[in-house]
Design a protein around this motif. Structure first.
Motif, PDB file in Angstrom:
ATOM      1  N   HIS A 131     -20.557  -9.332 -11.131  1.00 44.32           N
ATOM      2  CA  HIS A 131     -19.880  -8.736 -12.554  1.00 44.32           C
ATOM      3  C   HIS A 131     -18.937  -7.758 -12.159  1.00 44.32           C
ATOM      4  O   HIS A 131     -18.693  -6.867 -13.027  1.00 44.32           O
ATOM      5  N   MET A 132     -18.620  -7.628 -10.650  1.00 41.58           N
ATOM      6  CA  MET A 132     -17.821  -6.632 -10.560  1.00 41.58           C
ATOM      7  C   MET A 132     -16.490  -7.159  -9.821  1.00 41.58           C
ATOM      8  O   MET A 132     -16.457  -8.215  -9.655  1.00 41.58           O
ATOM      9  N   GLN A 133     -15.604  -6.238 -10.042  1.00 46.08           N
ATOM     10  CA  GLN A 133     -13.932  -6.742  -9.354  1.00 46.08           C
ATOM     11  C   GLN A 133     -13.387  -5.612  -8.463  1.00 46.08           C
ATOM     12  O   GLN A 133     -13.635  -4.247  -8.775  1.00 46.08           O
ATOM     13  N   TYR A 134     -12.480  -5.977  -7.951  1.00 45.04           N
ATOM     14  CA  TYR A 134     -11.394  -4.925  -7.104  1.00 45.04           C
ATOM     15  C   TYR A 134     -10.164  -5.093  -7.926  1.00 45.04           C
ATOM     16  O   TYR A 134      -9.742  -6.246  -8.152  1.00 45.04           O
ATOM     17  N   ALA A 135      -9.526  -4.056  -8.714  1.00 44.18           N
ATOM     18  CA  ALA A 135      -8.440  -4.098  -9.318  1.00 44.18           C
ATOM     19  C   ALA A 135      -7.439  -2.989  -9.305  1.00 44.18           C
ATOM     20  O   ALA A 135      -7.746  -1.884  -8.946  1.00 44.18           O
ATOM     21  N   ALA A 136      -6.234  -3.409  -9.460  1.00 40.77           N
ATOM     22  CA  ALA A 136      -5.217  -2.242  -9.603  1.00 40.77           C
ATOM     23  C   ALA A 136      -5.024  -2.127 -10.907  1.00 40.77           C
ATOM     24  O   ALA A 136      -4.759  -2.840 -12.087  1.00 40.77           O
ATOM     25  N   ALA A 137      -5.750  -0.939 -11.302  1.00 43.84           N
ATOM     26  CA  ALA A 137      -6.164  -0.587 -12.976  1.00 43.84           C
ATOM     27  C   ALA A 137      -5.137   0.225 -13.535  1.00 43.84           C
ATOM     28  O   ALA A 137      -4.380  -0.454 -14.505  1.00 43.84           O
ATOM     29  N   THR A 138      -4.960   1.421 -13.330  1.00 46.88           N
ATOM     30  CA  THR A 138      -4.042   2.308 -14.170  1.00 46.88           C
ATOM     31  C   THR A 138      -3.156   3.194 -13.113  1.00 46.88           C
ATOM     32  O   THR A 138      -3.643   3.533 -11.977  1.00 46.88           O
ATOM     33  N   THR A 139      -2.292   3.856 -13.747  1.00 44.09           N
ATOM     34  CA  THR A 139      -1.421   4.739 -12.949  1.00 44.09           C
ATOM     35  C   THR A 139      -2.551   6.068 -12.605  1.00 44.09           C
ATOM     36  O   THR A 139      -2.239   6.685 -11.638  1.00 44.09           O
ATOM     37  N   THR A 140      -3.518   6.389 -13.545  1.00 45.58           N
ATOM     38  CA  THR A 140      -4.327   7.498 -13.084  1.00 45.58           C
ATOM     39  C   THR A 140      -5.275   6.996 -11.955  1.00 45.58           C
ATOM     40  O   THR A 140      -5.681   7.809 -11.196  1.00 45.58           O
ATOM     41  N   ASP A 141      -5.900   5.648 -12.137  1.00 51.37           N
ATOM     42  CA  ASP A 141      -6.939   5.124 -11.311  1.00 51.37           C
ATOM     43  C   ASP A 141      -6.548   4.564  -9.674  1.00 51.37           C
ATOM     44  O   ASP A 141      -7.466   4.540  -8.912  1.00 51.37           O
ATOM     45  N   GLY A 142      -5.659   3.810  -9.845  1.00 54.55           N
ATOM     46  CA  GLY A 142      -4.974   3.039  -8.791  1.00 54.55           C
ATOM     47  C   GLY A 142      -5.851   2.035  -8.511  1.00 54.55           C
ATOM     48  O   GLY A 142      -6.109   1.410  -9.689  1.00 54.55           O
ATOM     49  N   ILE A 143      -6.053   1.710  -7.176  1.00 52.02           N
ATOM     50  CA  ILE A 143      -7.047   0.458  -6.930  1.00 52.02           C
ATOM     51  C   ILE A 143      -8.525   0.973  -7.095  1.00 52.02           C
ATOM     52  O   ILE A 143      -8.854   2.105  -6.651  1.00 52.02           O
ATOM     53  N   ARG A 144      -9.300   0.148  -8.139  1.00 52.71           N
ATOM     54  CA  ARG A 144     -10.609   0.625  -8.219  1.00 52.71           C
ATOM     55  C   ARG A 144     -11.603  -0.448  -8.037  1.00 52.71           C
ATOM     56  O   ARG A 144     -11.067  -1.712  -8.148  1.00 52.71           O
ATOM     57  N   TYR A 145     -12.672  -0.245  -7.690  1.00 53.39           N
ATOM     58  CA  TYR A 145     -13.968  -1.217  -7.825  1.00 53.39           C
ATOM     59  C   TYR A 145     -14.642  -1.033  -9.247  1.00 53.39           C
ATOM     60  O   TYR A 145     -14.941   0.205  -9.410  1.00 53.39           O
ATOM     61  N   GLN A 146     -14.724  -1.966 -10.061  1.00 58.98           N
ATOM     62  CA  GLN A 146     -14.958  -1.877 -11.485  1.00 58.98           C
ATOM     63  C   GLN A 146     -15.804  -2.910 -12.087  1.00 58.98           C
ATOM     64  O   GLN A 146     -15.712  -4.030 -11.437  1.00 58.98           O
ATOM     65  N   PRO A 203       0.958  -1.265  -0.073  1.00 60.47           N
ATOM     66  CA  PRO A 203      -0.010   0.047  -0.126  1.00 60.47           C
ATOM     67  C   PRO A 203       0.843   1.297  -0.069  1.00 60.47           C
ATOM     68  O   PRO A 203       0.550   2.347  -0.533  1.00 60.47           O
ATOM     69  N   ARG A 204       1.885   1.148   0.838  1.00 60.91           N
ATOM     70  CA  ARG A 204       2.969   2.485   0.771  1.00 60.91           C
ATOM     71  C   ARG A 204       3.476   2.996  -0.609  1.00 60.91           C
ATOM     72  O   ARG A 204       3.548   3.805  -1.120  1.00 60.91           O
ATOM     73  N   ARG A 205       4.088   1.885  -1.222  1.00 55.23           N
ATOM     74  CA  ARG A 205       4.552   1.978  -2.598  1.00 55.23           C
ATOM     75  C   ARG A 205       3.935   1.976  -3.851  1.00 55.23           C
ATOM     76  O   ARG A 205       4.142   2.451  -4.984  1.00 55.23           O
ATOM     77  N   GLY A 206       2.618   1.245  -3.749  1.00 57.06           N
ATOM     78  CA  GLY A 206       1.661   1.132  -4.808  1.00 57.06           C
ATOM     79  C   GLY A 206       1.743  -0.149  -5.266  1.00 57.06           C
ATOM     80  O   GLY A 206       2.167  -1.153  -4.820  1.00 57.06           O
ATOM     81  N   PHE A 207       0.646  -0.726  -5.862  1.00 60.69           N
ATOM     82  CA  PHE A 207       0.465  -2.056  -6.543  1.00 60.69           C
ATOM     83  C   PHE A 207       0.384  -1.974  -8.071  1.00 60.69           C
ATOM     84  O   PHE A 207      -0.032  -1.329  -8.488  1.00 60.69           O
ATOM     85  N   ASP A 208       0.833  -3.281  -8.417  1.00 60.97           N
ATOM     86  CA  ASP A 208       0.492  -3.747  -9.887  1.00 60.97           C
ATOM     87  C   ASP A 208      -0.515  -4.763  -9.623  1.00 60.97           C
ATOM     88  O   ASP A 208      -0.812  -5.090  -8.521  1.00 60.97           O
ATOM     89  N   CYS A 209      -1.155  -5.177 -10.561  1.00 59.87           N
ATOM     90  CA  CYS A 209      -2.346  -6.148 -10.406  1.00 59.87           C
ATOM     91  C   CYS A 209      -2.047  -7.443  -9.664  1.00 59.87           C
ATOM     92  O   CYS A 209      -2.733  -7.637  -8.719  1.00 59.87           O
TER      93      CYS A 209
END
Length: 161
Positions: free
Chosen positions: A132-147, A65-71
């Motif tokens: 049909h929803m998910q939690y994901a490490a999406a993009t550099t703009t969005d970060g972690i999203r519910y989508q 969480p501190r440094r960020g996540f990829d998927c």
């Protein structure tokens, strides 16, 4: 037959029947415990996954969480923090992880993994949230999203139910 002897026979019969039913009841409670533990695993996974929506950023190679996540860093961190399993930091590696098995979309439960496929390989992974929803490490703009699950070319996999 005397009343006393009849009561003793009835008591013996009841105890015998109760003894025969006890193993079945034990099996039922064991099955209930298994369902409860898998349900609680899914709940733990989703509870941890939700914490980082809008709060953690996307970072290639990231796994905290501190440094960020990829998927795959995100799914690895969530599963490990939820005390479900330690997964590799690679979508394809997670797809083939020990005990991981493919399930139908219909059988998917919140907390399962969603693998996005191309050419027979996983290029992205997310945590299924249900409906049909998910939690994901999406993009550099969005970060972690519910989508929404955004493709039909996915595999659902689980190792906890």
């Amino acid at each position: 037959m005397s009343k006393r002897r009849g009561s003793a026979l009835l008591l013996a019969l009841l105890l015998t029947v109760a003894g025969m039913l006890a193993p079945a009841a034990a099996g039922a409670s064991s099955a209930s415990a298994t369902r409860a533990s898998s349900a609680s695993a899914g709940t733990r996974i989703v509870t941890v996954a939700k914490r980082y929506v809008g709060k953690a950023r996307y970072r290639k190679g990231g796994a905290s969480p501190r440094r960020g996540f990829d998927c795959s860093g995100y799914t690895r961190y969530v599963y490990q923090t939820a005390k479900v399993r330690t997964l590799p930091h690679n979508a394809e590696g997670q797809r083939h992880s020990k005990h991981m098995r493919r399930i139908s979309a219909r059988s998917a439960r919140p907390g399962d993994l969603v693998f996005y496929m191309s050419g027979g390989r996983a290029f992205h992974v997310a945590i299924y949230a249900g409906h049909h929803m998910q939690y994901a490490a999406a993009t550099t703009t969005d970060g972690i999203r519910y989508q929404h699950v955004w493709s039909k070319r996915v595999q659902y996999r689980t190792d906890w139910h």
